[in-house]
Design a protein around this motif. Structure first.
Motif, PDB file in Angstrom:
ATOM      1  N   PHE A  78     -20.371  60.509  -0.124  1.00  0.00           N
ATOM      2  CA  PHE A  78     -20.293  61.301  -1.350  1.00  0.00           C
ATOM      3  C   PHE A  78     -19.218  60.731  -2.272  1.00  0.00           C
ATOM      4  O   PHE A  78     -18.353  59.970  -1.865  1.00  0.00           O
ATOM      5  CB  PHE A  78     -20.108  62.800  -1.062  1.00  0.00           C
ATOM      6  CG  PHE A  78     -18.850  63.184  -0.355  1.00  0.00           C
ATOM      7  CD1 PHE A  78     -17.714  63.472  -1.077  1.00  0.00           C
ATOM      8  CD2 PHE A  78     -18.815  63.284   1.013  1.00  0.00           C
ATOM      9  CE1 PHE A  78     -16.555  63.843  -0.437  1.00  0.00           C
ATOM     10  CE2 PHE A  78     -17.654  63.661   1.667  1.00  0.00           C
ATOM     11  CZ  PHE A  78     -16.522  63.933   0.941  1.00  0.00           C
ATOM     12  N   PHE A  79     -19.295  61.105  -3.526  1.00  0.00           N
ATOM     13  CA  PHE A  79     -18.468  60.558  -4.592  1.00  0.00           C
ATOM     14  C   PHE A  79     -16.978  60.830  -4.348  1.00  0.00           C
ATOM     15  O   PHE A  79     -16.597  61.905  -3.901  1.00  0.00           O
ATOM     16  CB  PHE A  79     -18.917  61.181  -5.913  1.00  0.00           C
ATOM     17  CG  PHE A  79     -18.204  60.655  -7.112  1.00  0.00           C
ATOM     18  CD1 PHE A  79     -18.577  59.455  -7.677  1.00  0.00           C
ATOM     19  CD2 PHE A  79     -17.155  61.350  -7.676  1.00  0.00           C
ATOM     20  CE1 PHE A  79     -17.932  58.962  -8.796  1.00  0.00           C
ATOM     21  CE2 PHE A  79     -16.499  60.874  -8.789  1.00  0.00           C
ATOM     22  CZ  PHE A  79     -16.890  59.674  -9.345  1.00  0.00           C
ATOM     23  N   ASN A  80     -16.136  59.859  -4.672  1.00  0.00           N
ATOM     24  CA  ASN A  80     -14.678  60.017  -4.563  1.00  0.00           C
ATOM     25  C   ASN A  80     -14.186  60.886  -5.720  1.00  0.00           C
ATOM     26  O   ASN A  80     -14.057  60.415  -6.851  1.00  0.00           O
ATOM     27  CB  ASN A  80     -13.992  58.660  -4.578  1.00  0.00           C
ATOM     28  CG  ASN A  80     -12.483  58.777  -4.537  1.00  0.00           C
ATOM     29  OD1 ASN A  80     -11.925  59.842  -4.270  1.00  0.00           O
ATOM     30  ND2 ASN A  80     -11.816  57.682  -4.793  1.00  0.00           N
TER      31      ASN A  80
ATOM     32  N   SER B 164     -32.550  66.264  -5.055  1.00  0.00           N
ATOM     33  CA  SER B 164     -33.629  65.522  -4.399  1.00  0.00           C
ATOM     34  C   SER B 164     -33.791  64.096  -4.922  1.00  0.00           C
ATOM     35  O   SER B 164     -34.250  63.219  -4.196  1.00  0.00           O
ATOM     36  CB  SER B 164     -34.952  66.274  -4.526  1.00  0.00           C
ATOM     37  OG  SER B 164     -35.289  66.421  -5.889  1.00  0.00           O
ATOM     38  N   THR B 165     -33.421  63.838  -6.172  1.00  0.00           N
ATOM     39  CA  THR B 165     -33.517  62.479  -6.711  1.00  0.00           C
ATOM     40  C   THR B 165     -32.249  61.676  -6.450  1.00  0.00           C
ATOM     41  O   THR B 165     -32.160  60.514  -6.844  1.00  0.00           O
ATOM     42  CB  THR B 165     -33.784  62.515  -8.233  1.00  0.00           C
ATOM     43  OG1 THR B 165     -32.719  63.198  -8.880  1.00  0.00           O
ATOM     44  CG2 THR B 165     -35.127  63.174  -8.545  1.00  0.00           C
ATOM     45  N   GLU B 166     -31.265  62.310  -5.820  1.00  0.00           N
ATOM     46  CA  GLU B 166     -29.978  61.711  -5.472  1.00  0.00           C
ATOM     47  C   GLU B 166     -29.190  61.212  -6.678  1.00  0.00           C
ATOM     48  O   GLU B 166     -28.410  60.279  -6.583  1.00  0.00           O
ATOM     49  CB  GLU B 166     -30.164  60.600  -4.425  1.00  0.00           C
ATOM     50  CG  GLU B 166     -30.757  61.121  -3.142  1.00  0.00           C
ATOM     51  CD  GLU B 166     -30.610  60.178  -1.976  1.00  0.00           C
ATOM     52  OE1 GLU B 166     -30.043  59.080  -2.128  1.00  0.00           O
ATOM     53  OE2 GLU B 166     -31.049  60.567  -0.887  1.00  0.00           O
ATOM     54  N   ASP B 167     -29.391  61.871  -7.825  1.00  0.00           N
ATOM     55  CA  ASP B 167     -28.661  61.533  -9.043  1.00  0.00           C
ATOM     56  C   ASP B 167     -27.356  62.318  -9.184  1.00  0.00           C
ATOM     57  O   ASP B 167     -26.419  61.854  -9.824  1.00  0.00           O
ATOM     58  CB  ASP B 167     -29.517  61.806 -10.276  1.00  0.00           C
ATOM     59  CG  ASP B 167     -30.726  60.903 -10.350  1.00  0.00           C
ATOM     60  OD1 ASP B 167     -30.639  59.747  -9.902  1.00  0.00           O
ATOM     61  OD2 ASP B 167     -31.773  61.370 -10.847  1.00  0.00           O
ATOM     62  N   PHE B 168     -27.323  63.518  -8.636  1.00  0.00           N
ATOM     63  CA  PHE B 168     -26.170  64.396  -8.816  1.00  0.00           C
ATOM     64  C   PHE B 168     -25.683  64.945  -7.483  1.00  0.00           C
ATOM     65  O   PHE B 168     -26.470  65.183  -6.579  1.00  0.00           O
ATOM     66  CB  PHE B 168     -26.511  65.579  -9.731  1.00  0.00           C
ATOM     67  CG  PHE B 168     -26.806  65.162 -11.131  1.00  0.00           C
ATOM     68  CD1 PHE B 168     -25.776  64.968 -12.037  1.00  0.00           C
ATOM     69  CD2 PHE B 168     -28.108  64.954 -11.552  1.00  0.00           C
ATOM     70  CE1 PHE B 168     -26.041  64.571 -13.335  1.00  0.00           C
ATOM     71  CE2 PHE B 168     -28.387  64.560 -12.846  1.00  0.00           C
ATOM     72  CZ  PHE B 168     -27.344  64.370 -13.737  1.00  0.00           C
ATOM     73  N   GLU B 169     -24.378  65.154  -7.416  1.00  0.00           N
ATOM     74  CA  GLU B 169     -23.763  65.827  -6.284  1.00  0.00           C
ATOM     75  C   GLU B 169     -23.025  67.052  -6.797  1.00  0.00           C
ATOM     76  O   GLU B 169     -22.443  67.025  -7.882  1.00  0.00           O
ATOM     77  CB  GLU B 169     -22.783  64.913  -5.546  1.00  0.00           C
ATOM     78  CG  GLU B 169     -23.466  63.836  -4.770  1.00  0.00           C
ATOM     79  CD  GLU B 169     -22.514  62.923  -4.041  1.00  0.00           C
ATOM     80  OE1 GLU B 169     -21.295  62.937  -4.327  1.00  0.00           O
ATOM     81  OE2 GLU B 169     -23.001  62.160  -3.202  1.00  0.00           O
TER      82      GLU B 169
ATOM     83  N   ARG C  54     -24.016  60.585 -10.066  1.00  0.00           N
ATOM     84  CA  ARG C  54     -23.866  59.432  -9.178  1.00  0.00           C
ATOM     85  C   ARG C  54     -24.252  58.126  -9.867  1.00  0.00           C
ATOM     86  O   ARG C  54     -23.734  57.067  -9.522  1.00  0.00           O
ATOM     87  CB  ARG C  54     -24.715  59.625  -7.923  1.00  0.00           C
ATOM     88  CG  ARG C  54     -24.210  60.797  -7.085  1.00  0.00           C
ATOM     89  CD  ARG C  54     -24.956  60.929  -5.788  1.00  0.00           C
ATOM     90  NE  ARG C  54     -24.543  59.853  -4.898  1.00  0.00           N
ATOM     91  CZ  ARG C  54     -25.402  59.115  -4.209  1.00  0.00           C
ATOM     92  NH1 ARG C  54     -26.687  59.308  -4.302  1.00  0.00           N
ATOM     93  NH2 ARG C  54     -24.944  58.168  -3.404  1.00  0.00           N
ATOM     94  N   ASN C  55     -25.163  58.171 -10.848  1.00  0.00           N
ATOM     95  CA  ASN C  55     -25.564  56.962 -11.562  1.00  0.00           C
ATOM     96  C   ASN C  55     -24.449  56.449 -12.471  1.00  0.00           C
ATOM     97  O   ASN C  55     -24.191  55.256 -12.539  1.00  0.00           O
ATOM     98  CB  ASN C  55     -26.837  57.196 -12.381  1.00  0.00           C
ATOM     99  CG  ASN C  55     -28.022  57.512 -11.490  1.00  0.00           C
ATOM    100  OD1 ASN C  55     -28.176  56.956 -10.417  1.00  0.00           O
ATOM    101  ND2 ASN C  55     -28.851  58.437 -11.942  1.00  0.00           N
TER     102      ASN C  55
END
Length: 81
Positions: A11-13, A44-49, A68-69
């Protein structure tokens, strides 16, 4: 949204952003960073956390939304459950 394991390093730092939230007094400086992350969710598209941060009050959270992009936080929301 699916939950991502908190022990997973994928996951994002968010720690630089967390420091900004502490400086702005959104989060208390007393909160222990090791216990700060409550849950991490990814769309589901793994663009956002969506990263839920625990606060000093029970059932109060700060949610940090991360793109995340673009590899940057988009903002935060306060939750009082």
């Amino acid at each position: 949204m699916r939950e991502i394991s908190v022990t997973n390093d994928s996951f994002f730092n968010i720690w630089p952003y967390v420091n900004e939230l502490k400086a702005a007094k959104i989060l208390s400086k007393k909160v222990k960073e090791s216990e700060l992350i409550h849950k991490v969710y990814r769309n589901s598209t793994e663009d956002f956390e969506h990263i839920l941060l625990a606060t000093e009050k029970e059932n109060h959270f700060v949610k940090v939304v991360v793109d995340r992009n673009k590899k940057k936080p988009m903002g935060y929301l306060l939750f009082d459950l």
